[in-house]
Design a protein around this motif. Sequence first.
Motif, PDB file in Angstrom:
ATOM      1  N   HIS A 191       7.411  -6.734  -1.960  1.00  0.00           N
ATOM      2  CA  HIS A 191       6.973  -5.657  -1.476  1.00  0.00           C
ATOM      3  C   HIS A 191       6.797  -5.692   0.010  1.00  0.00           C
ATOM      4  O   HIS A 191       6.941  -6.712   0.536  1.00  0.00           O
ATOM      5  CB  HIS A 191       5.669  -5.007  -2.013  1.00  0.00           C
ATOM      6  N   VAL A 192       6.283  -4.459   0.769  1.00  0.00           N
ATOM      7  CA  VAL A 192       6.184  -4.457   2.168  1.00  0.00           C
ATOM      8  C   VAL A 192       4.736  -4.873   2.478  1.00  0.00           C
ATOM      9  O   VAL A 192       4.002  -4.065   2.305  1.00  0.00           O
ATOM     10  CB  VAL A 192       6.891  -3.510   2.892  1.00  0.00           C
ATOM     11  N   TRP A 193       4.708  -5.867   3.221  1.00  0.00           N
ATOM     12  CA  TRP A 193       3.108  -6.148   3.713  1.00  0.00           C
ATOM     13  C   TRP A 193       3.079  -6.239   5.155  1.00  0.00           C
ATOM     14  O   TRP A 193       4.099  -6.869   5.960  1.00  0.00           O
ATOM     15  CB  TRP A 193       2.805  -7.247   3.189  1.00  0.00           C
ATOM     16  N   PHE A 242      -3.373   0.534  12.840  1.00  0.00           N
ATOM     17  CA  PHE A 242      -3.563   0.774  11.347  1.00  0.00           C
ATOM     18  C   PHE A 242      -2.249   1.558  10.955  1.00  0.00           C
ATOM     19  O   PHE A 242      -2.051   2.416  11.414  1.00  0.00           O
ATOM     20  CB  PHE A 242      -4.724   1.226  10.986  1.00  0.00           C
ATOM     21  N   PRO A 243      -1.628   0.740   9.907  1.00  0.00           N
ATOM     22  CA  PRO A 243      -0.329   1.777   9.535  1.00  0.00           C
ATOM     23  C   PRO A 243      -0.571   2.879   8.779  1.00  0.00           C
ATOM     24  O   PRO A 243      -1.649   2.990   8.013  1.00  0.00           O
ATOM     25  CB  PRO A 243       0.385   0.858   8.444  1.00  0.00           C
ATOM     26  N   ILE A 284      -1.543   1.766   1.564  1.00  0.00           N
ATOM     27  CA  ILE A 284      -1.934   2.348   0.469  1.00  0.00           C
ATOM     28  C   ILE A 284      -3.345   2.387   0.186  1.00  0.00           C
ATOM     29  O   ILE A 284      -3.932   1.360   0.127  1.00  0.00           O
ATOM     30  CB  ILE A 284      -1.041   1.553  -0.824  1.00  0.00           C
ATOM     31  N   LEU A 285      -3.920   3.608  -0.126  1.00  0.00           N
ATOM     32  CA  LEU A 285      -5.307   3.723  -0.629  1.00  0.00           C
ATOM     33  C   LEU A 285      -5.555   3.161  -1.918  1.00  0.00           C
ATOM     34  O   LEU A 285      -4.814   3.209  -2.888  1.00  0.00           O
ATOM     35  CB  LEU A 285      -5.662   5.109  -0.578  1.00  0.00           C
ATOM     36  N   GLY A 286      -6.736   2.360  -1.851  1.00  0.00           N
ATOM     37  CA  GLY A 286      -7.043   1.914  -3.027  1.00  0.00           C
ATOM     38  C   GLY A 286      -8.055   2.153  -3.799  1.00  0.00           C
ATOM     39  O   GLY A 286      -8.439   1.809  -4.727  1.00  0.00           O
ATOM     40  N   GLY A 287      -9.042   2.891  -3.232  1.00  0.00           N
ATOM     41  CA  GLY A 287     -10.244   3.305  -3.615  1.00  0.00           C
ATOM     42  C   GLY A 287     -11.262   3.569  -2.587  1.00  0.00           C
ATOM     43  O   GLY A 287     -10.928   3.777  -1.579  1.00  0.00           O
ATOM     44  N   VAL A 335       2.321  -1.501   2.391  1.00  0.00           N
ATOM     45  CA  VAL A 335       2.697  -0.360   3.020  1.00  0.00           C
ATOM     46  C   VAL A 335       3.604   0.586   1.992  1.00  0.00           C
ATOM     47  O   VAL A 335       4.305  -0.279   1.304  1.00  0.00           O
ATOM     48  CB  VAL A 335       3.034  -0.325   4.346  1.00  0.00           C
ATOM     49  N   ILE A 336       3.758   1.886   1.977  1.00  0.00           N
ATOM     50  CA  ILE A 336       4.544   2.150   1.082  1.00  0.00           C
ATOM     51  C   ILE A 336       6.307   2.098   1.391  1.00  0.00           C
ATOM     52  O   ILE A 336       6.327   2.312   2.562  1.00  0.00           O
ATOM     53  CB  ILE A 336       4.134   3.883   1.107  1.00  0.00           C
TER      54      ILE A 336
END
Length: 178
Positions: free
Chosen positions: A26-28, A37-38, A42-45, A94-95
């Motif tokens: 995946h893309v990190w 900040f990108p 991805i929102l995690g909580g 990131v997505i």
Amino acid sequence: MYKAACLVLALCAVASAVPSAYDTEHVWKAGNLSYPFPNNAILGGFDPYGYNIYIGRVKFGTTIVPARVVAETGVAYFNNQLTASKATTYDILVIERDYKYVWVRSFDGLYEFGSVAVGTSNFNERVFMCRAKTDGGLLIGMLMLSEKLCIIKHETLALRKFDKYEVLVALPKNGTIY
């Protein structure tokens, strides 16, 4: 000739089994307060203080562990099986265009197809993203399938182990399952 080919294959297998290797599937993106900040993180909580947390990873000793990144402070909070800590240098997931990221309910270390790994432990075991609702937040933790638990610790709050949790899964947008 046959023995030489077997030896080469064996050496390649050993060389690819490197402990604490990062996930490259995946893309990190590298993150800290110096980088913007990108916008596709991805929102995690959310944490107990009301901040949104994003999915990250941190190298901790010889292990790569999931991290809870707070964009406003530029800090990544993470835990291993025993302790919690924080870091100012981390990677953010990131997505990608080809994947849809979803949280799937899981339990008892069951492997969910497409689970997102952050890397490997010092025992060369893949470390996955998990989350559970605890201590006033929806927090990200670490899942090692051999442990069969989602392990979460946030700063001064107690270490929690969950046998029922959610796992981050990457599904292909085109619907093709490999």
